[in-house]
Scaffold this motif. Structure first.
Motif, PDB file in Angstrom:
ATOM      1  N   PHE A   1       0.805  -1.132   0.099  1.00  0.00           N
ATOM      2  CA  PHE A   1      -0.065   0.020  -0.029  1.00  0.00           C
ATOM      3  C   PHE A   1       0.834   1.193   0.024  1.00  0.00           C
ATOM      4  N   TYR A   2       0.847   1.951  -1.058  1.00  0.00           N
ATOM      5  CA  TYR A   2       1.512   3.270  -1.095  1.00  0.00           C
ATOM      6  C   TYR A   2       0.840   4.618  -1.162  1.00  0.00           C
ATOM      7  N   THR A   3       1.058   5.466  -0.160  1.00  0.00           N
ATOM      8  CA  THR A   3       0.271   6.592  -0.294  1.00  0.00           C
ATOM      9  C   THR A   3       1.117   7.756  -0.429  1.00  0.00           C
ATOM     10  N   LEU A   4       0.849   8.426  -1.813  1.00  0.00           N
ATOM     11  CA  LEU A   4       1.761   9.562  -2.161  1.00  0.00           C
ATOM     12  C   LEU A   4       1.268  11.019  -1.725  1.00  0.00           C
ATOM     13  N   VAL A   5       2.283  11.580  -0.974  1.00  0.00           N
ATOM     14  CA  VAL A   5       1.850  12.811  -0.285  1.00  0.00           C
ATOM     15  C   VAL A   5       2.717  14.042  -0.763  1.00  0.00           C
ATOM     16  N   THR A   6       2.482  15.212  -1.039  1.00  0.00           N
ATOM     17  CA  THR A   6       3.182  16.147  -1.347  1.00  0.00           C
ATOM     18  C   THR A   6       4.075  16.608  -0.232  1.00  0.00           C
ATOM     19  N   LYS A   7       5.349  16.632  -0.444  1.00  0.00           N
ATOM     20  CA  LYS A   7       6.125  17.381   0.775  1.00  0.00           C
ATOM     21  C   LYS A   7       6.049  18.636   0.935  1.00  0.00           C
ATOM     22  N   ASP A   8       5.942  19.099   2.191  1.00  0.00           N
ATOM     23  CA  ASP A   8       5.936  20.329   2.779  1.00  0.00           C
ATOM     24  C   ASP A   8       4.682  20.833   2.452  1.00  0.00           C
ATOM     25  N   SER A   9       3.508  20.344   2.461  1.00  0.00           N
ATOM     26  CA  SER A   9       2.236  20.863   2.084  1.00  0.00           C
ATOM     27  C   SER A   9       1.242  20.442   3.162  1.00  0.00           C
ATOM     28  N   LYS A  10       0.054  21.133   3.108  1.00  0.00           N
ATOM     29  CA  LYS A  10      -1.183  20.513   3.808  1.00  0.00           C
ATOM     30  C   LYS A  10      -1.433  19.118   3.705  1.00  0.00           C
TER      31      LYS A  10
ATOM     32  N   TYR B   1       3.716   2.839   8.782  1.00  0.00           N
ATOM     33  CA  TYR B   1       3.851   3.246   7.447  1.00  0.00           C
ATOM     34  C   TYR B   1       5.618   3.605   7.392  1.00  0.00           C
ATOM     35  N   ALA B   2       6.026   3.036   6.325  1.00  0.00           N
ATOM     36  CA  ALA B   2       7.659   3.502   6.140  1.00  0.00           C
ATOM     37  C   ALA B   2       7.512   4.769   5.432  1.00  0.00           C
ATOM     38  N   ILE B   3       8.322   5.518   5.756  1.00  0.00           N
ATOM     39  CA  ILE B   3       8.202   6.790   5.188  1.00  0.00           C
ATOM     40  C   ILE B   3       9.511   7.008   4.283  1.00  0.00           C
ATOM     41  N   GLN B   4       9.077   7.380   2.947  1.00  0.00           N
ATOM     42  CA  GLN B   4      10.247   7.610   1.941  1.00  0.00           C
ATOM     43  C   GLN B   4      10.076   9.135   1.547  1.00  0.00           C
ATOM     44  N   VAL B   5      11.177   9.748   1.643  1.00  0.00           N
ATOM     45  CA  VAL B   5      11.215  11.160   1.289  1.00  0.00           C
ATOM     46  C   VAL B   5      11.959  11.256  -0.171  1.00  0.00           C
ATOM     47  N   GLN B   6      11.267  11.716  -1.066  1.00  0.00           N
ATOM     48  CA  GLN B   6      11.755  11.869  -2.670  1.00  0.00           C
ATOM     49  C   GLN B   6      13.063  13.086  -2.507  1.00  0.00           C
ATOM     50  N   PRO B   7      14.096  13.212  -3.102  1.00  0.00           N
ATOM     51  CA  PRO B   7      14.915  14.214  -3.229  1.00  0.00           C
ATOM     52  C   PRO B   7      14.242  15.432  -3.922  1.00  0.00           C
ATOM     53  N   ASP B   8      14.658  16.643  -3.570  1.00  0.00           N
ATOM     54  CA  ASP B   8      14.057  17.927  -3.906  1.00  0.00           C
ATOM     55  C   ASP B   8      14.153  17.639  -5.648  1.00  0.00           C
ATOM     56  N   PRO B   9      13.544  18.249  -6.205  1.00  0.00           N
ATOM     57  CA  PRO B   9      13.095  18.318  -7.677  1.00  0.00           C
ATOM     58  C   PRO B   9      14.390  18.769  -8.417  1.00  0.00           C
ATOM     59  N   ASP B  10      14.578  18.102  -9.675  1.00  0.00           N
ATOM     60  CA  ASP B  10      15.161  18.803 -10.788  1.00  0.00           C
ATOM     61  C   ASP B  10      14.110  19.437 -11.713  1.00  0.00           C
ATOM     62  N   MET B  11      14.090  20.483 -11.636  1.00  0.00           N
ATOM     63  CA  MET B  11      12.936  21.190 -12.292  1.00  0.00           C
ATOM     64  C   MET B  11      12.608  20.898 -13.610  1.00  0.00           C
ATOM     65  N   LEU B  12      13.813  20.585 -14.134  1.00  0.00           N
ATOM     66  CA  LEU B  12      13.520  20.170 -15.787  1.00  0.00           C
ATOM     67  C   LEU B  12      12.792  18.902 -15.934  1.00  0.00           C
ATOM     68  N   THR B  13      12.944  18.117 -15.021  1.00  0.00           N
ATOM     69  CA  THR B  13      12.598  16.787 -15.370  1.00  0.00           C
ATOM     70  C   THR B  13      10.940  16.931 -15.234  1.00  0.00           C
ATOM     71  N   SER B  14      10.545  17.788 -14.436  1.00  0.00           N
ATOM     72  CA  SER B  14       8.848  17.874 -14.416  1.00  0.00           C
ATOM     73  C   SER B  14       8.415  18.439 -15.403  1.00  0.00           C
ATOM     74  N   ILE B  15       9.217  19.546 -15.897  1.00  0.00           N
ATOM     75  CA  ILE B  15       8.619  20.146 -17.205  1.00  0.00           C
ATOM     76  C   ILE B  15       8.598  19.257 -18.276  1.00  0.00           C
ATOM     77  N   ASN B  16       9.761  18.605 -18.495  1.00  0.00           N
ATOM     78  CA  ASN B  16       9.753  17.537 -19.608  1.00  0.00           C
ATOM     79  C   ASN B  16       8.607  16.660 -19.665  1.00  0.00           C
ATOM     80  N   MET B  17       8.330  16.338 -18.374  1.00  0.00           N
ATOM     81  CA  MET B  17       7.397  15.091 -18.127  1.00  0.00           C
ATOM     82  C   MET B  17       5.874  15.754 -18.564  1.00  0.00           C
ATOM     83  N   LYS B  18       5.788  17.159 -18.346  1.00  0.00           N
ATOM     84  CA  LYS B  18       4.434  17.719 -18.649  1.00  0.00           C
ATOM     85  C   LYS B  18       4.363  17.975 -20.037  1.00  0.00           C
TER      86      LYS B  18
END
Length: 577
Positions: free
Chosen positions: A521-530, A549-566
């Motif tokens: 069971f994975y629950t995806l939560v946006t870091k530093d948000s409500k 719940y084991a907590i995994q924190v993703q490293p902060d974003p490479d901005m380019l990656t997310s733009i590419n994705m969109k």
DNA sequence: CACGGTGGAA
DNA sequence: TGAGCTCCACCGTG
């Protein structure tokens, strides 16, 4: 101070339990009987001992001494004296008052207590309100049986829950049995199911009403049927939706000697009233306009029911409580996976349906292999810098949605899908826009409320047959009882903090697995948000049940990656096959 | 009367 | 803090 103990017991009835302590598991198990989890920050779980949690424990046979001993054995410091006194006082209140029938006057009930001072107080507090109530001795008070439910509710509010020994009408007899052994459909009650039925029946004189708590997949319908089989009487079953109505009807026809002509459906589509009738809560509470009457409540009196089963009793709507108050002479069984309500009506369930009679911790079923062993992982996904800007500028009510729809979640979904290349996966979320986007990106079909029932069934079937491996589902997942089972669930967004919702969603992957009996069971939560706060709130119930719940924190974003994705999405390309 | 669609309620 | 879903009744069709 004794650091070998896991708990800090405070005088305000809060208990702090240290996570990661070697005695953690045992302490959690103990606390689950007489306290409720209210907060679970990372290092300490916070429990609260409430009157209701103590009375439920008392109904299960716990004495004040046992509660105090239990606390004492786990507490780092001495248990505060005031708290010990509170516990003794509160537990002793359960059963100070009893309710019995008046052997001499028909329809009359007698409220008894050896404590004459308490009797004075009760008379003072409820006496004025209740016409026709009179004291017949220092220790006894008589009133009309029609007020039985009302009286129990008032006394619980007053802080003195009564033990109801006034008995029940047996209702119209209905003879049937399980289908005989050797038949193809024959089956055995599991040990814990037998225990639950026994606990509901209680000792002669007690029991006959109350709640059985079992996880999804624990066989709640089976327990309902087993109670029916013991009582051999006409039964009204109330449940949350029409699919569930049909499931009850099918199960009863399949496993018992009752035949279709004895089992009725009372819903929007059909209005049958038969010896066993299954109805939705919604039809009972339906009104043409806001202030017209409840025209279907009469169902409670249309036959001589000997038993009323409240499936999913945590969903029981307020008007049905009122009707329930009037049928206290009928046996009542509440079934639920999560007795928690978000509306604070726990006390009404307690006084009108009855106390908790049986509670099987989810993790124990897991140990025995009745349900899958689940790894829960919370993944904190950072926002891109653009999104962070947007988030901080947004108005309060939009913030949550912006965080929930964080497009960076898609990368994580893809990664999880790669980690489970063979498994059946449900992607569950809250917002249709988000789900449509995810569905298009990963190339998996989306099921939402807009889709016709026919189309849904088609997809459910393909999923069951393995032709479709991944399904994206909206809130339909919260209601659809016929949604097939999976072994991986990815929660991409959820509502404010509904503990029930989280439990439901986890329930989707609990069915035992053939190979290694494991689920994820994975629950995806946006870091530093409500979203982080709401996630904690949602998880509370399952943490109380012993899930971590084991907590995994993703490293902060490479901005380019997310733009590419969109960009890739906008161009219509699929990121993952 | 069996449908499918619409609007209100919770 | 709000979007989404279900259920029920009603009202057209054919």
């Amino acid at each position: 101070m004794d650091n070998s103990k896991p708990c800090i017991v405070q005088h305000d009835r809060m208990v702090l339990l240290e996570c990661g302590h070697c005695a953690f598991e045992e302490a959690r198990e103990q606390l689950s009987f007489y306290a409720e989890l209210v907060k679970s920050p990372s290092s300490f779980h916070t429990y609260r001992i409430t009157p209701l949690s103590l009375w439920n424990a008392a109904a299960l046979g716990w004495s004040a001494t046992r509660v105090v001993d239990s606390l004492h054995s786990m507490s780092r410091w001495d248990v505060p004296l005031g708290l010990i006194q509170d516990i003794r006082d509160l537990v002793s209140r359960y059963g100070k008052l009893t309710l019995e029938v008046d052997p001499n006057v028909p329809y009359q009930l007698i409220l008894k207590s050896a404590d004459t001072q308490l009797m004075d107080e009760v008379i003072q507090r409820v006496g004025m309100l209740l016409l026709g109530m009179r004291r017949i001795s220092m220790t006894e008070m008589a009133f009309h049986g029609a007020r039985r439910g009302w009286m129990k509710q008032e006394l619980t509010r007053l802080g003195y829950p009564v033990i109801d020994l006034a008995g029940y009408d047996d209702g119209q007899r209905l003879s049937f049995s399980w289908k005989e052994a050797g038949a193809k459909e024959s089956f055995q009650l599991r040990d814990y199911q037998k225990d639950a039925v026994k606990a509901f029946e209680g000792l002669p004189g007690s029991g006959g009403s109350g709640v059985v708590v079992l996880p999804c997949g624990g066989g709640k319908t089976v327990i309902g049927m087993a109670v029916m089989e013991r009582l051999q009487c006409e039964t009204l079953i109330l449940t949350s939706n029409t699919t569930s109505v049909r499931q009850w009807m099918d199960e009863i026809a399949l496993k018992t000697t009752l035949v279709a002509s004895e089992i009725g459906e009372y819903s929007g589509q059909r209005k049958e009233v038969k010896p066993v009738t299954v109805a939705t809560y919604q039809i009972l509470t339906h009104r043409r306009t806001k202030d017209s009457e409840f025209e279907h409540m009469k169902l409670f009196n249309e036959r001589q029911w000997g038993l009323i089963i409240y499936d999913e009793v945590h969903l029981l709507p307020a008007p049905v409580f009122r009707a329930t108050a009037e049928i206290q002479a009928t046996r009542r069984l509440g079934l639920t996976a999560t007795l928690v309500r978000e509306d604070g009506c726990e006390q009404d369930v307690f006084s009108l349906v009855g106390p908790k009679r049986y509670d099987m911790p989810w993790r124990q079923l897991e140990l025995k292999g009745w349900i899958a062993k689940v790894d829960c992982v919370e993944i904190r996904v950072p926002m891109s810098i653009d999104l962070k800007d947007k988030y901080h500028c947004a108005e309060g009510k939009h913030k949550f949605r912006i965080a929930a729809e964080n497009p960076a979640k898609l990368t994580v979904i893809s990664r999880i899908l790669q980690q489970h290349p063979q498994s059946c996966v449900l992607v569950i979320g809250q917002y249709l826009d988000q789900l449509e986007w995810i569905s298009a990106s990963i190339g998996a079909p989306l099921i939402s409320g807009k889709m016709s029932q026919q189309e849904r069934n088609g997809l459910y079937d393909s999923f069951r047959r393995g032709e479709v491996r991944i399904l994206v589902v909206s809130k339909v997942a919260n209601f659809a009882v016929d949604l097939p089972d999976a072994s991986v669930a990815i929660e991409v967004s959820g509502s404010f903090g509904s503990r029930q919702e989280e439990a439901q969603r986890l329930g989707r992957i609990l069915r035992p697995k053939s190979a290694d009996n494991r689920a994820y069971f994975y629950t995806l939560v946006t870091k530093d948000s409500k979203e982080e706060d709401f996630a904690i709130q949602r998880q509370m119930f399952l943490i109380e049940q012993g899930y971590e719940y084991a907590i995994q924190v993703q490293p902060d974003p490479d901005m380019l990656t997310s733009i590419n994705m969109k960009d890739r999405y906008i161009k219509g390309g699929h990121i993952l096959q």
